[in-house]
Design a protein around this motif. Sequence first.
Motif, PDB file in Angstrom:
ATOM      1  N   MET A 177     -12.535  19.774  23.141  1.00 61.67           N
ATOM      2  CA  MET A 177     -13.846  19.662  23.785  1.00 61.67           C
ATOM      3  C   MET A 177     -14.877  20.498  23.037  1.00 61.67           C
ATOM      4  O   MET A 177     -15.985  20.048  22.763  1.00 61.67           O
ATOM      5  CB  MET A 177     -13.780  20.161  25.228  1.00 61.67           C
ATOM      6  N   LEU A 178     -14.473  21.725  22.717  1.00 65.74           N
ATOM      7  CA  LEU A 178     -15.396  22.630  22.028  1.00 65.74           C
ATOM      8  C   LEU A 178     -15.843  22.020  20.708  1.00 65.74           C
ATOM      9  O   LEU A 178     -17.028  22.014  20.376  1.00 65.74           O
ATOM     10  CB  LEU A 178     -14.700  23.979  21.782  1.00 65.74           C
ATOM     11  N   MET A 179     -14.898  21.454  19.979  1.00 64.06           N
ATOM     12  CA  MET A 179     -15.255  20.836  18.706  1.00 64.06           C
ATOM     13  C   MET A 179     -16.225  19.672  18.922  1.00 64.06           C
ATOM     14  O   MET A 179     -17.182  19.498  18.172  1.00 64.06           O
ATOM     15  CB  MET A 179     -14.001  20.328  17.992  1.00 64.06           C
ATOM     16  N   THR A 180     -15.970  18.877  19.955  1.00 67.40           N
ATOM     17  CA  THR A 180     -16.828  17.728  20.214  1.00 67.40           C
ATOM     18  C   THR A 180     -18.254  18.171  20.547  1.00 67.40           C
ATOM     19  O   THR A 180     -19.227  17.609  20.052  1.00 67.40           O
ATOM     20  CB  THR A 180     -16.251  16.905  21.377  1.00 67.40           C
ATOM     21  N   ILE A 181     -18.358  19.188  21.404  1.00 66.02           N
ATOM     22  CA  ILE A 181     -19.686  19.688  21.760  1.00 66.02           C
ATOM     23  C   ILE A 181     -20.401  20.179  20.506  1.00 66.02           C
ATOM     24  O   ILE A 181     -21.550  19.829  20.244  1.00 66.02           O
ATOM     25  CB  ILE A 181     -19.571  20.828  22.807  1.00 66.02           C
ATOM     26  N   TRP A 182     -19.663  20.940  19.726  1.00 61.80           N
ATOM     27  CA  TRP A 182     -20.242  21.472  18.496  1.00 61.80           C
ATOM     28  C   TRP A 182     -20.725  20.345  17.583  1.00 61.80           C
ATOM     29  O   TRP A 182     -21.817  20.389  17.034  1.00 61.80           O
ATOM     30  CB  TRP A 182     -19.191  22.330  17.794  1.00 61.80           C
ATOM     31  N   ALA A 183     -19.883  19.333  17.428  1.00 60.30           N
ATOM     32  CA  ALA A 183     -20.184  18.300  16.439  1.00 60.30           C
ATOM     33  C   ALA A 183     -21.330  17.388  16.870  1.00 60.30           C
ATOM     34  O   ALA A 183     -22.061  16.883  16.042  1.00 60.30           O
ATOM     35  CB  ALA A 183     -18.934  17.475  16.157  1.00 60.30           C
ATOM     36  N   TRP A 184     -21.498  17.166  18.173  1.00 57.55           N
ATOM     37  CA  TRP A 184     -22.464  16.151  18.612  1.00 57.55           C
ATOM     38  C   TRP A 184     -23.787  16.703  19.093  1.00 57.55           C
ATOM     39  O   TRP A 184     -24.757  15.952  19.221  1.00 57.55           O
ATOM     40  CB  TRP A 184     -21.846  15.265  19.690  1.00 57.55           C
ATOM     41  N   THR A 185     -23.852  17.999  19.386  1.00 58.94           N
ATOM     42  CA  THR A 185     -25.091  18.548  19.922  1.00 58.94           C
ATOM     43  C   THR A 185     -26.283  18.282  18.990  1.00 58.94           C
ATOM     44  O   THR A 185     -27.352  17.869  19.436  1.00 58.94           O
ATOM     45  CB  THR A 185     -24.938  20.058  20.167  1.00 58.94           C
ATOM     46  N   GLY A 186     -26.070  18.482  17.692  1.00 58.05           N
ATOM     47  CA  GLY A 186     -27.166  18.319  16.742  1.00 58.05           C
ATOM     48  C   GLY A 186     -27.724  16.907  16.729  1.00 58.05           C
ATOM     49  O   GLY A 186     -28.936  16.703  16.615  1.00 58.05           O
ATOM     50  N   TYR A 187     -26.834  15.948  16.869  1.00 59.28           N
ATOM     51  CA  TYR A 187     -27.265  14.554  16.862  1.00 59.28           C
ATOM     52  C   TYR A 187     -28.191  14.263  18.038  1.00 59.28           C
ATOM     53  O   TYR A 187     -29.283  13.722  17.886  1.00 59.28           O
ATOM     54  CB  TYR A 187     -26.028  13.667  16.911  1.00 59.28           C
ATOM     55  N   TYR A 188     -27.766  14.683  19.230  1.00 56.39           N
ATOM     56  CA  TYR A 188     -28.590  14.418  20.409  1.00 56.39           C
ATOM     57  C   TYR A 188     -29.854  15.270  20.387  1.00 56.39           C
ATOM     58  O   TYR A 188     -30.887  14.874  20.919  1.00 56.39           O
ATOM     59  CB  TYR A 188     -27.775  14.631  21.678  1.00 56.39           C
ATOM     60  N   MET A 189     -29.756  16.446  19.744  1.00 63.26           N
ATOM     61  CA  MET A 189     -30.943  17.284  19.598  1.00 63.26           C
ATOM     62  C   MET A 189     -32.031  16.542  18.827  1.00 63.26           C
ATOM     63  O   MET A 189     -33.206  16.577  19.198  1.00 63.26           O
ATOM     64  CB  MET A 189     -30.581  18.578  18.877  1.00 63.26           C
ATOM     65  N   VAL A 190     -31.638  15.854  17.756  1.00 59.32           N
ATOM     66  CA  VAL A 190     -32.631  15.116  16.968  1.00 59.32           C
ATOM     67  C   VAL A 190     -33.266  14.013  17.816  1.00 59.32           C
ATOM     68  O   VAL A 190     -34.482  13.799  17.775  1.00 59.32           O
ATOM     69  CB  VAL A 190     -31.979  14.538  15.692  1.00 59.32           C
ATOM     70  N   LEU A 191     -32.459  13.344  18.625  1.00 61.86           N
ATOM     71  CA  LEU A 191     -33.018  12.313  19.503  1.00 61.86           C
ATOM     72  C   LEU A 191     -34.029  12.937  20.467  1.00 61.86           C
ATOM     73  O   LEU A 191     -35.125  12.399  20.691  1.00 61.86           O
ATOM     74  CB  LEU A 191     -31.905  11.624  20.301  1.00 61.86           C
ATOM     75  N   TYR A 192     -33.654  14.085  21.041  1.00 63.57           N
ATOM     76  CA  TYR A 192     -34.565  14.756  21.973  1.00 63.57           C
ATOM     77  C   TYR A 192     -35.843  15.188  21.271  1.00 63.57           C
ATOM     78  O   TYR A 192     -36.940  15.050  21.807  1.00 63.57           O
ATOM     79  CB  TYR A 192     -33.875  15.973  22.603  1.00 63.57           C
ATOM     80  N   LEU A 193     -35.676  15.712  20.050  1.00 61.49           N
ATOM     81  CA  LEU A 193     -36.859  16.149  19.300  1.00 61.49           C
ATOM     82  C   LEU A 193     -37.818  14.987  19.094  1.00 61.49           C
ATOM     83  O   LEU A 193     -39.037  15.127  19.260  1.00 61.49           O
ATOM     84  CB  LEU A 193     -36.429  16.697  17.938  1.00 61.49           C
ATOM     85  N   ALA A 194     -37.259  13.837  18.717  1.00 64.88           N
ATOM     86  CA  ALA A 194     -38.095  12.664  18.497  1.00 64.88           C
ATOM     87  C   ALA A 194     -38.877  12.342  19.760  1.00 64.88           C
ATOM     88  O   ALA A 194     -40.071  12.036  19.717  1.00 64.88           O
ATOM     89  CB  ALA A 194     -37.239  11.476  18.079  1.00 64.88           C
ATOM     90  N   ALA A 195     -38.214  12.441  20.908  1.00 64.68           N
ATOM     91  CA  ALA A 195     -38.880  12.117  22.171  1.00 64.68           C
ATOM     92  C   ALA A 195     -39.934  13.160  22.515  1.00 64.68           C
ATOM     93  O   ALA A 195     -41.040  12.838  22.952  1.00 64.68           O
ATOM     94  CB  ALA A 195     -37.846  12.016  23.288  1.00 64.68           C
TER      95      ALA A 195
END
Lengths: 271, 753
Positions: B623-641
């Motif tokens: 789980m920890l690895m998944t959170i680490w790996a995917w947070t940045g991706y969703y962050m970019v989506l949020y930034l765009a919004a």
Amino acid sequence: MKEGRGRQLGLYAVLAALSFSYLYPWLYMLVRSILRHEPGMSDGNGLFTFDFYRLVLGEAGFPTALLNSMLVLTVVLAGNIIFSLTVGYALARYRFPLRNLLFWTIMATLMVPKQALMIPMLDLMVRLGLHDSLWALILPFCADGFNLFLMKQYIEGLPHDLEDAARVDGAGEAGILLRVIAPLSQPAIAVLIINTAIVNWNSFLFPLILTDTAAVRTLPVTLAMFAQGPYGTDWGAMMAGATVSSLPVIAIFWYFQREIIEGITSGALKD
Amino acid sequence: MRRILQFILVLMLILPGARAGAADELVFWNFWNPEFILPVIEKFEKAHPGVRIRNEQINWGNGLDKIVVALANGMAPDICELGSTWMGRFSAGGALLDLTDQVKDLAADYQMWEPVSRLGRIYGVPWLVSTRVLFYNRGLFKMAGLDPARPPQTWPELLDAARRMHDPARGIFGFGMNAGEGHVLYKKFMPFVWGNGGEILDKNGQFVFDSPATRAALEFYLKLSQFSYLEKQDLLDEAFKSGKIGLTVSGSWNFADFPKDAPALDFGVALLPKPAPDRGFSASFLGGQVLVLFKNCRNPALAVEFMRFLSLAENTMPITRKALVSFPAHRAAYRDPLFSDPRLAVFVEQMKTAVHPPLHPAWIEIEKVLNTAIEKAMYGTGVNLVFAEMALEVEQLRARGLLPSQSASQPPVAVDAPALSSGLPAVGLPIFLLALIGCGALLAALLGIFAVQRYRQPRTSADAAGPIIRSQRVLLFLSPWLVTFLVFWLYPLAFSLLLSLFDHDIFRPETAAFAGLKNYGRLFHDREFAQSFVNTLLFVIGTTPFTTILALILALMINSVRRGSQVFRSIFFLPSIVSIVVTATIFKSFYSPVGMLNRLMELFGLPGHAWLVEKGLALPAIMLMTIWAWTGYYMVLYLAAIKAVPRQLYEAAEVDGADEWQLFRYITLPQIHYMTIFILTVNTIRTWQVFPEVFTLTRGGPVGTTNTMVHHLYETAFRYHETGYASAISFVLLAVILGFSIVQMRILKGARQ
């Protein structure tokens, strides 16, 4: 923004600390790809080597794979932009028979694990005569549900004012899509491009199943063929290959960063 | 709409589905670097003008999946390399050509015939053989006061040597024991059973694993585990290489790596110890690669000729010399000077007493029973309980007809018995036609649901703010996409749905038997499925909210940084660009007992753990690895919004005296709401389908605690070849995700108002 200095410093401290943890794997990959041996080992021949890059780039099939991957990605990107814009617009702004049904069917294809579709997908490609060709890696992925969902959500969030204005000015639907929606959707399109690039570039399962010959292999499959041995992986070669194959995606990301981040809606509404 | 469907039907019916190619061209699938194989093919082609052998490499990680998928579609190659332990299933399944008359003359010249033989017939040619021996670190032997010239020869000596070298405080471990890798465990444990006189199946095919010999071996193994470093095989080899492990059981592939990576490592190899000087024998695991022909082979005579040619010592030695993984099955090879190397000679010697696991149609199921039992015992379940639970599982295999009942004493019959047990006759319809019917049925069902919904809720424009255009013509406009979508996604989806209603035997795809809802009914009794459901639910709850909230916080932080936001953005985004295999590899070493995480824990005075091997820690670690790996991706989506929020809204609010929290709560959050819906939905779907992370890190272990639904599905389809049942799992997962998403969207839509 009127924040104080201290607050900015605090932000930087937190971000820098987090950055380190996020940079680590990247550095690991780079270092491991030029290390002659596993970390902590040595045979006196010097620590670093470019042998793995020579191996990866010199490996028969690697240039072909690079070309194939780029070809597939380009066509898939074009297909996704066109399809997602038109269909996303239609789903967001139109009411037509079976609209909800269509939407949830798209969602359903996302929700079925891809592993369950492996056998049917090969069957389909064999029947269509597309098996072991690049078309098999292109056509299904042009109609990607994630991108459609993204565009639909994005267009639904757009203000209607501009479309109304264009309609009053006598623009047709195609004109509105092209001149109003497409420019307004640039941030979403940029996200779509990056999203598709990442997924498509690293895609492994379907290319493995749907192609047999080396002539139509994509990068990840080619990499797996020579870096994965029966009892372990040649990590140096794997990391060199991973580094080389990550570069195009990173380039795309750098290029589109500005597009994503500069909200164009705000500018358009300013008058 | 109807016309479109008609068009698709016609399109699909007229297109051919046969494999093209000339009659004297043969396709050969193998796992090796083409460098090794192509010269042999060239030689063969020169001797046979006009003949073409097409070499197609498959990879070690997923080769079996590819073979299974190809078999299910009648697309198997002409000649294929198979792992010898798969042969029980393959030769009984009816997919292989009987080669008895063509190759029986080779019997004396080759070893390892058991895997390719079944009921007196021969279904392949042995190609490569491999075994495992005891590796020991001479340097550590010396340090512990042991004689570096005398490796342990008996169990007590082995235990004593491990105990004397074991010093975890200094990072030295007595024995390297495989753990957390469900499918490898039995290979490491069985030598102790075999050497002690135990067996898995007796001559009559009866399951006789639970015996005093096995129990004694297990007790010894558990004792040994107290002085052991418990890890996966590749990490064990690595730890041995870096001098952290005194003894371990491993293979000859290390001879290629050790001199290159650790020339200073002073190690020796020896035969595996036997139980006592006067009892038992030095058993090891024997396995290898065989060459087979599938039933659809286009030119068996030519193919046999090629197999015989390829398996000759002179043509196989280049592989052995280069990869040092396996040795030729052709006995003539052992005259080669390569085998005068004393260390390799140990392997040749060990091969004489090594044991191949039983060849049985249901071997993969039996193997699972063994692995589960051994793993449970290693994770602290009492030995008596382990064997009692194993007896229940064996009873289930008997009930399914995979093992003979205790009273019967004939050898087991073919494996396809359960496929017909539904009592219904085999349909024998081509699967393609069924898939088309399935397509229709799926559409009809969806239309029905849609119609009911329409009837229940009179059309309102409540969900529509702004100008909404009603148009039928838009469908025409959408038709290019619609065709693509229907053909490439709905067809496989419907096909898969249909498969879930069938008993589908991949070895005989033409005899799929209708099973109704049997596959779905079976889910209720499948404890592994229940466990995988709970694991996946935990995974979704433990990752999605965190990833989303962290992504939002990161986006807000980066958004308020004055300079350098582009740099931070890129850094956090990196993990989503890097392939998950690379990420997982890094985390694997990060989580290992001597890895970074434990060193960090040590710094704070906390005890270390084997993160991916301990029962309660493996899932959170993933789980920890998944959170680490995917947070940045969703962050970019949020930034765009966030960047797309009109600035004047903030300006207006600031004029009204809104504070920062109010700006966020009443402007930012509602304005990026569409992105929150997107992110949560997509993220939830992704996490319900978590697979590559599990596959690369733990393969569902330890003791099933990281077995997620898609991983379970994958194993069911590609390891146990139950494609119908696997499809049923995938549709249950679909229903779960669909329900989850609909509820989620309703709540989120409500939250907006």
